[in-house]
Design a protein around this motif. Structure first.
Motif, PDB file in Angstrom:
ATOM      1  N   PHE A 126       0.801  -1.207   0.000  1.00  0.00           N
ATOM      2  CA  PHE A 126       0.000   0.000   0.000  1.00  0.00           C
ATOM      3  C   PHE A 126       0.840   1.267   0.000  1.00  0.00           C
ATOM      4  O   PHE A 126       0.385   2.321  -0.415  1.00  0.00           O
ATOM      5  N   ARG A 127       2.097   1.162   0.463  1.00  0.00           N
ATOM      6  CA  ARG A 127       2.974   2.337   0.440  1.00  0.00           C
ATOM      7  C   ARG A 127       3.151   2.868  -0.990  1.00  0.00           C
ATOM      8  O   ARG A 127       3.497   4.029  -1.193  1.00  0.00           O
ATOM      9  N   LEU A 128       2.915   2.027  -1.982  1.00  0.00           N
ATOM     10  CA  LEU A 128       3.059   2.446  -3.376  1.00  0.00           C
ATOM     11  C   LEU A 128       2.015   3.475  -3.782  1.00  0.00           C
ATOM     12  O   LEU A 128       2.161   4.123  -4.830  1.00  0.00           O
ATOM     13  N   CYS A 129       0.992   3.653  -2.959  1.00  0.00           N
ATOM     14  CA  CYS A 129      -0.059   4.599  -3.342  1.00  0.00           C
ATOM     15  C   CYS A 129       0.454   6.039  -3.293  1.00  0.00           C
ATOM     16  O   CYS A 129      -0.199   6.941  -3.812  1.00  0.00           O
ATOM     17  N   ALA A 130       1.610   6.258  -2.693  1.00  0.00           N
ATOM     18  CA  ALA A 130       2.173   7.601  -2.651  1.00  0.00           C
ATOM     19  C   ALA A 130       2.876   7.977  -3.952  1.00  0.00           C
ATOM     20  O   ALA A 130       3.269   9.128  -4.141  1.00  0.00           O
ATOM     21  N   ARG A 131       3.044   7.022  -4.835  1.00  0.00           N
ATOM     22  CA  ARG A 131       3.764   7.267  -6.088  1.00  0.00           C
ATOM     23  C   ARG A 131       2.765   7.442  -7.224  1.00  0.00           C
ATOM     24  O   ARG A 131       1.871   6.619  -7.405  1.00  0.00           O
ATOM     25  N   PRO A 132       2.913   8.491  -8.021  1.00  0.00           N
ATOM     26  CA  PRO A 132       1.927   8.761  -9.072  1.00  0.00           C
ATOM     27  C   PRO A 132       1.925   7.744 -10.206  1.00  0.00           C
ATOM     28  O   PRO A 132       0.891   7.539 -10.856  1.00  0.00           O
ATOM     29  N   GLU A 133       3.074   7.102 -10.453  1.00  0.00           N
ATOM     30  CA  GLU A 133       3.085   6.114 -11.523  1.00  0.00           C
ATOM     31  C   GLU A 133       2.197   4.944 -11.127  1.00  0.00           C
ATOM     32  O   GLU A 133       2.172   4.524  -9.980  1.00  0.00           O
ATOM     33  N   GLY A 134       1.475   4.449 -12.069  1.00  0.00           N
ATOM     34  CA  GLY A 134       0.541   3.372 -11.799  1.00  0.00           C
ATOM     35  C   GLY A 134      -0.893   3.849 -11.723  1.00  0.00           C
ATOM     36  O   GLY A 134      -1.821   3.072 -11.930  1.00  0.00           O
ATOM     37  N   PHE A 135      -1.071   5.150 -11.440  1.00  0.00           N
ATOM     38  CA  PHE A 135      -2.422   5.708 -11.451  1.00  0.00           C
ATOM     39  C   PHE A 135      -2.790   6.018 -12.907  1.00  0.00           C
ATOM     40  O   PHE A 135      -2.034   6.680 -13.623  1.00  0.00           O
ATOM     41  N   ASP A 136      -3.937   5.529 -13.346  1.00  0.00           N
ATOM     42  CA  ASP A 136      -4.260   5.596 -14.768  1.00  0.00           C
ATOM     43  C   ASP A 136      -5.322   6.628 -15.147  1.00  0.00           C
ATOM     44  O   ASP A 136      -5.522   6.892 -16.331  1.00  0.00           O
ATOM     45  N   SER A 137      -5.989   7.190 -14.168  1.00  0.00           N
ATOM     46  CA  SER A 137      -6.982   8.227 -14.458  1.00  0.00           C
ATOM     47  C   SER A 137      -6.764   9.382 -13.494  1.00  0.00           C
ATOM     48  O   SER A 137      -6.625   9.159 -12.287  1.00  0.00           O
ATOM     49  N   TRP A 138      -6.771  10.591 -14.044  1.00  0.00           N
ATOM     50  CA  TRP A 138      -6.465  11.786 -13.252  1.00  0.00           C
ATOM     51  C   TRP A 138      -7.535  12.840 -13.459  1.00  0.00           C
ATOM     52  O   TRP A 138      -8.079  12.991 -14.566  1.00  0.00           O
ATOM     53  N   GLY A 139      -7.792  13.600 -12.401  1.00  0.00           N
ATOM     54  CA  GLY A 139      -8.648  14.760 -12.525  1.00  0.00           C
ATOM     55  C   GLY A 139      -7.870  15.949 -13.054  1.00  0.00           C
ATOM     56  O   GLY A 139      -6.656  15.873 -13.263  1.00  0.00           O
ATOM     57  N   GLN A 140      -8.569  17.046 -13.221  1.00  0.00           N
ATOM     58  CA  GLN A 140      -7.939  18.229 -13.822  1.00  0.00           C
ATOM     59  C   GLN A 140      -7.158  19.048 -12.807  1.00  0.00           C
ATOM     60  O   GLN A 140      -6.346  19.889 -13.176  1.00  0.00           O
ATOM     61  N   GLY A 141      -7.382  18.803 -11.530  1.00  0.00           N
ATOM     62  CA  GLY A 141      -6.672  19.522 -10.479  1.00  0.00           C
ATOM     63  C   GLY A 141      -7.447  20.729  -9.976  1.00  0.00           C
ATOM     64  O   GLY A 141      -8.236  21.334 -10.712  1.00  0.00           O
ATOM     65  N   THR A 142      -7.204  21.070  -8.721  1.00  0.00           N
ATOM     66  CA  THR A 142      -7.817  22.248  -8.119  1.00  0.00           C
ATOM     67  C   THR A 142      -6.754  22.979  -7.299  1.00  0.00           C
ATOM     68  O   THR A 142      -5.962  22.350  -6.601  1.00  0.00           O
ATOM     69  N   GLN A 143      -6.737  24.286  -7.417  1.00  0.00           N
ATOM     70  CA  GLN A 143      -5.697  25.085  -6.768  1.00  0.00           C
ATOM     71  C   GLN A 143      -6.037  25.308  -5.302  1.00  0.00           C
ATOM     72  O   GLN A 143      -7.155  25.719  -4.963  1.00  0.00           O
ATOM     73  N   VAL A 144      -5.047  25.073  -4.454  1.00  0.00           N
ATOM     74  CA  VAL A 144      -5.142  25.394  -3.029  1.00  0.00           C
ATOM     75  C   VAL A 144      -4.022  26.388  -2.720  1.00  0.00           C
ATOM     76  O   VAL A 144      -2.850  26.102  -2.982  1.00  0.00           O
ATOM     77  N   THR A 145      -4.399  27.524  -2.199  1.00  0.00           N
ATOM     78  CA  THR A 145      -3.430  28.551  -1.839  1.00  0.00           C
ATOM     79  C   THR A 145      -3.621  28.905  -0.377  1.00  0.00           C
ATOM     80  O   THR A 145      -4.715  29.292   0.038  1.00  0.00           O
ATOM     81  N   VAL A 146      -2.547  28.756   0.392  1.00  0.00           N
ATOM     82  CA  VAL A 146      -2.570  29.087   1.813  1.00  0.00           C
ATOM     83  C   VAL A 146      -1.682  30.309   2.012  1.00  0.00           C
ATOM     84  O   VAL A 146      -0.460  30.229   1.891  1.00  0.00           O
ATOM     85  N   SER A 147      -2.313  31.415   2.312  1.00  0.00           N
ATOM     86  CA  SER A 147      -1.560  32.667   2.376  1.00  0.00           C
ATOM     87  C   SER A 147      -2.350  33.697   3.168  1.00  0.00           C
ATOM     88  O   SER A 147      -3.581  33.653   3.239  1.00  0.00           O
ATOM     89  N   THR A 148      -1.605  34.652   3.737  1.00  0.00           N
ATOM     90  CA  THR A 148      -2.240  35.782   4.412  1.00  0.00           C
ATOM     91  C   THR A 148      -2.550  36.866   3.388  1.00  0.00           C
ATOM     92  O   THR A 148      -3.186  37.853   3.708  1.00  0.00           O
TER      93      THR A 148
END
Length: 129
Positions: free
Chosen positions: A107-129
């Motif tokens: 299960f430790r392999l789940c931290a590696r992006p290779e092997g994942f075959d479907s991806w979302g488009q992404g969402t921006q997270v910004t933490v700032s003052t």
């Protein structure tokens, strides 16, 4: 059409919270591992957290343990990432991805992006003052 759709990103002050959602369209998460990854400008993509749809086994990057919680809603075919006590270094584009279920012993392999075959488009997270 198989699709992952993320939502919930935004701008938040340090110490604040956000909840990201990853909804599957055109398929179910059954027998799949779902992971959240993030990428900050100039840095490599890194695994944040992941969950096995069946059984609910989870994994977290050391940098987010105790602050982030991954969960799933079977009825909605959706995975969530609750992010609390956010820090500026959590800033980045967060993407969810899925792959065939990773066995418990690997299960430790789940931290590696290779092997994942479907991806979302992404969402921006910004933490700032």
């Amino acid at each position: 059409q198989l699709q992952l759709v993320e939502s919930g990103g935004g701008l938040v002050q340090p110490g604040g919270s956000l909840r990201l959602s990853c909804a599957a369209s055109g398929f179910t998460f059954n027998y799949r591992t779902i992971g959240w990854f993030r990428q900050a400008p100039g840095k490599e993509r890194e695994g944040v957290s992941c969950v096995n749809w069946r059984g609910g086994r989870t994994n977290y990057a050391d940098s987010v343990k105790g602050r982030f919680t991954i969960s799933r809603d079977i009825s909605k075919n959706t995975v969530y990432l609750q992010m609390n006590s956010l820090k500026p270094e959590d800033t980045g584009v967060y993407s969810c991805a899925t792959r065939a279920t990773i066995p418990a012993g690997l299960f430790r392999l789940c931290a590696r992006p290779e092997g994942f075959d479907s991806w979302g488009q992404g969402t921006q997270v910004t933490v700032s003052t």
